[in-house]
Design a protein around this motif. Structure first.
Motif, PDB file in Angstrom:
ATOM      1  N   ARG A   4       1.306   8.427  -4.948  1.00  0.00           N
ATOM      2  CA  ARG A   4       2.725   7.368  -4.598  1.00  0.00           C
ATOM      3  C   ARG A   4       2.209   7.271  -3.227  1.00  0.00           C
ATOM      4  O   ARG A   4       2.686   6.047  -3.592  1.00  0.00           O
ATOM      5  N   ASP A   5       1.912   8.465  -2.846  1.00  0.00           N
ATOM      6  CA  ASP A   5       2.203   7.737  -0.452  1.00  0.00           C
ATOM      7  C   ASP A   5       0.556   7.028  -1.007  1.00  0.00           C
ATOM      8  O   ASP A   5       0.871   5.559  -0.640  1.00  0.00           O
ATOM      9  N   PHE A   6      -0.270   7.343  -1.628  1.00  0.00           N
ATOM     10  CA  PHE A   6      -1.727   6.361  -1.593  1.00  0.00           C
ATOM     11  C   PHE A   6      -1.629   5.005  -2.492  1.00  0.00           C
ATOM     12  O   PHE A   6      -2.145   3.969  -1.409  1.00  0.00           O
ATOM     13  N   LYS A   7      -0.750   4.708  -2.865  1.00  0.00           N
ATOM     14  CA  LYS A   7      -0.521   3.766  -3.867  1.00  0.00           C
ATOM     15  C   LYS A   7       0.765   2.608  -2.367  1.00  0.00           C
ATOM     16  O   LYS A   7       0.223   1.146  -2.801  1.00  0.00           O
ATOM     17  N   LYS A   8       1.730   3.095  -1.981  1.00  0.00           N
ATOM     18  CA  LYS A   8       2.218   2.276  -1.346  1.00  0.00           C
ATOM     19  C   LYS A   8       1.122   2.173  -0.093  1.00  0.00           C
ATOM     20  O   LYS A   8       1.489   0.653   0.461  1.00  0.00           O
ATOM     21  N   ILE A   9       0.610   2.812  -0.022  1.00  0.00           N
ATOM     22  CA  ILE A   9      -0.319   2.794   1.787  1.00  0.00           C
ATOM     23  C   ILE A   9      -1.246   1.561   0.847  1.00  0.00           C
ATOM     24  O   ILE A   9      -1.597   0.624   1.992  1.00  0.00           O
ATOM     25  N   LEU A  10      -2.211   1.716  -0.128  1.00  0.00           N
ATOM     26  CA  LEU A  10      -3.017   0.274  -0.880  1.00  0.00           C
ATOM     27  C   LEU A  10      -2.646  -1.270  -1.250  1.00  0.00           C
ATOM     28  O   LEU A  10      -3.088  -2.159  -0.919  1.00  0.00           O
ATOM     29  N   ILE A  11      -0.764  -0.821  -1.124  1.00  0.00           N
ATOM     30  CA  ILE A  11      -0.628  -2.146  -1.603  1.00  0.00           C
ATOM     31  C   ILE A  11       0.067  -2.516   0.015  1.00  0.00           C
ATOM     32  O   ILE A  11      -0.092  -3.493  -0.261  1.00  0.00           O
ATOM     33  N   THR A  12      -0.309  -1.761   0.695  1.00  0.00           N
ATOM     34  CA  THR A  12       0.543  -2.149   2.176  1.00  0.00           C
ATOM     35  C   THR A  12      -0.378  -2.709   2.656  1.00  0.00           C
ATOM     36  O   THR A  12      -0.085  -4.427   3.278  1.00  0.00           O
ATOM     37  N   THR A  13      -1.369  -2.262   3.138  1.00  0.00           N
ATOM     38  CA  THR A  13      -3.022  -2.788   2.682  1.00  0.00           C
ATOM     39  C   THR A  13      -3.153  -3.834   2.839  1.00  0.00           C
ATOM     40  O   THR A  13      -3.712  -4.735   3.354  1.00  0.00           O
ATOM     41  N   THR A  14      -3.401  -4.121   1.098  1.00  0.00           N
ATOM     42  CA  THR A  14      -3.334  -5.603   0.955  1.00  0.00           C
ATOM     43  C   THR A  14      -2.772  -6.894   0.466  1.00  0.00           C
ATOM     44  O   THR A  14      -3.290  -7.776   1.210  1.00  0.00           O
ATOM     45  N   LEU A  15      -1.615  -6.296   0.931  1.00  0.00           N
ATOM     46  CA  LEU A  15      -0.004  -7.351   1.367  1.00  0.00           C
ATOM     47  C   LEU A  15      -0.867  -7.402   3.017  1.00  0.00           C
ATOM     48  O   LEU A  15      -0.575  -8.835   3.111  1.00  0.00           O
ATOM     49  N   ILE A  16      -0.918  -7.023   3.816  1.00  0.00           N
ATOM     50  CA  ILE A  16      -1.437  -6.663   5.240  1.00  0.00           C
ATOM     51  C   ILE A  16      -2.002  -7.267   5.400  1.00  0.00           C
ATOM     52  O   ILE A  16      -2.765  -9.296   6.422  1.00  0.00           O
ATOM     53  N   LEU A  17      -3.374  -8.050   4.464  1.00  0.00           N
ATOM     54  CA  LEU A  17      -5.014  -8.561   4.196  1.00  0.00           C
ATOM     55  C   LEU A  17      -4.547  -9.449   4.111  1.00  0.00           C
ATOM     56  O   LEU A  17      -4.870 -10.299   4.693  1.00  0.00           O
ATOM     57  N   CYS A  18      -3.709  -9.655   3.400  1.00  0.00           N
ATOM     58  CA  CYS A  18      -3.533 -11.273   2.382  1.00  0.00           C
ATOM     59  C   CYS A  18      -2.926 -12.000   3.108  1.00  0.00           C
ATOM     60  O   CYS A  18      -2.635 -13.236   3.736  1.00  0.00           O
ATOM     61  N   LEU A  19      -1.681 -11.562   4.019  1.00  0.00           N
ATOM     62  CA  LEU A  19      -0.618 -12.026   4.876  1.00  0.00           C
ATOM     63  C   LEU A  19      -1.684 -12.656   6.319  1.00  0.00           C
ATOM     64  O   LEU A  19      -1.580 -13.909   6.938  1.00  0.00           O
ATOM     65  N   VAL A  20      -2.635 -11.731   6.802  1.00  0.00           N
ATOM     66  CA  VAL A  20      -3.433 -11.757   7.791  1.00  0.00           C
ATOM     67  C   VAL A  20      -4.377 -13.522   7.481  1.00  0.00           C
ATOM     68  O   VAL A  20      -4.943 -14.026   8.364  1.00  0.00           O
ATOM     69  N   SER A  21      -5.692 -13.282   5.875  1.00  0.00           N
ATOM     70  CA  SER A  21      -6.102 -14.138   5.880  1.00  0.00           C
ATOM     71  C   SER A  21      -5.327 -15.701   5.388  1.00  0.00           C
ATOM     72  O   SER A  21      -5.843 -16.381   6.044  1.00  0.00           O
TER      73      SER A  21
END
Length: 101
Positions: A4-21
């Motif tokens: 679960r922690d890995f999924k949360k980290i992956l989702i958070t990282t993906t959202l941050i990358l999308c926002l920065v892009s």
């Protein structure tokens, strides 16, 4: 639990990358839209400075000289650049020497 922690980290990282892009592409687009391109034809009735002023008056990015008339592009249509008070504004600005828009 670790899964679960890995999924949360992956989702958070993906959202941050999308926002920065999205922010980067937005800034890039705004910078590029500020460019003004002018293509001059034969026997223009206006100076380049007057055309630039009228383009800024309309918020136009692209203008062309065709069949003896200056046109600017708005919503996919070519419209006479003198429309509205653009010509009057350009002439007034060039006479007073005041900065354009």
């Amino acid at each position: 639990m670790k899964e679960r922690d890995f999924k949360k980290i992956l989702i958070t990282t993906t959202l941050i990358l999308c926002l920065v892009s999205a922010i980067y592409l937005g800034v890039f687009y705004v910078e590029r839209s500020g460019e003004i391109r002018i293509m001059e034809g034969k026997e223009s009735p206006y100076t380049v400075e007057q055309v630039e002023t009228m383009m800024k008056y309309h918020g136009a990015v692209v203008a062309k000289f065709e069949h003896g008339h200056w046109l600017f592009l708005k919503d996919g249509n070519w419209i006479a650049i003198e429309n509205g008070n653009a010509l009057e504004f350009a002439l007034r600005s060039s006479q007073t020497g005041s900065p354009s828009l």
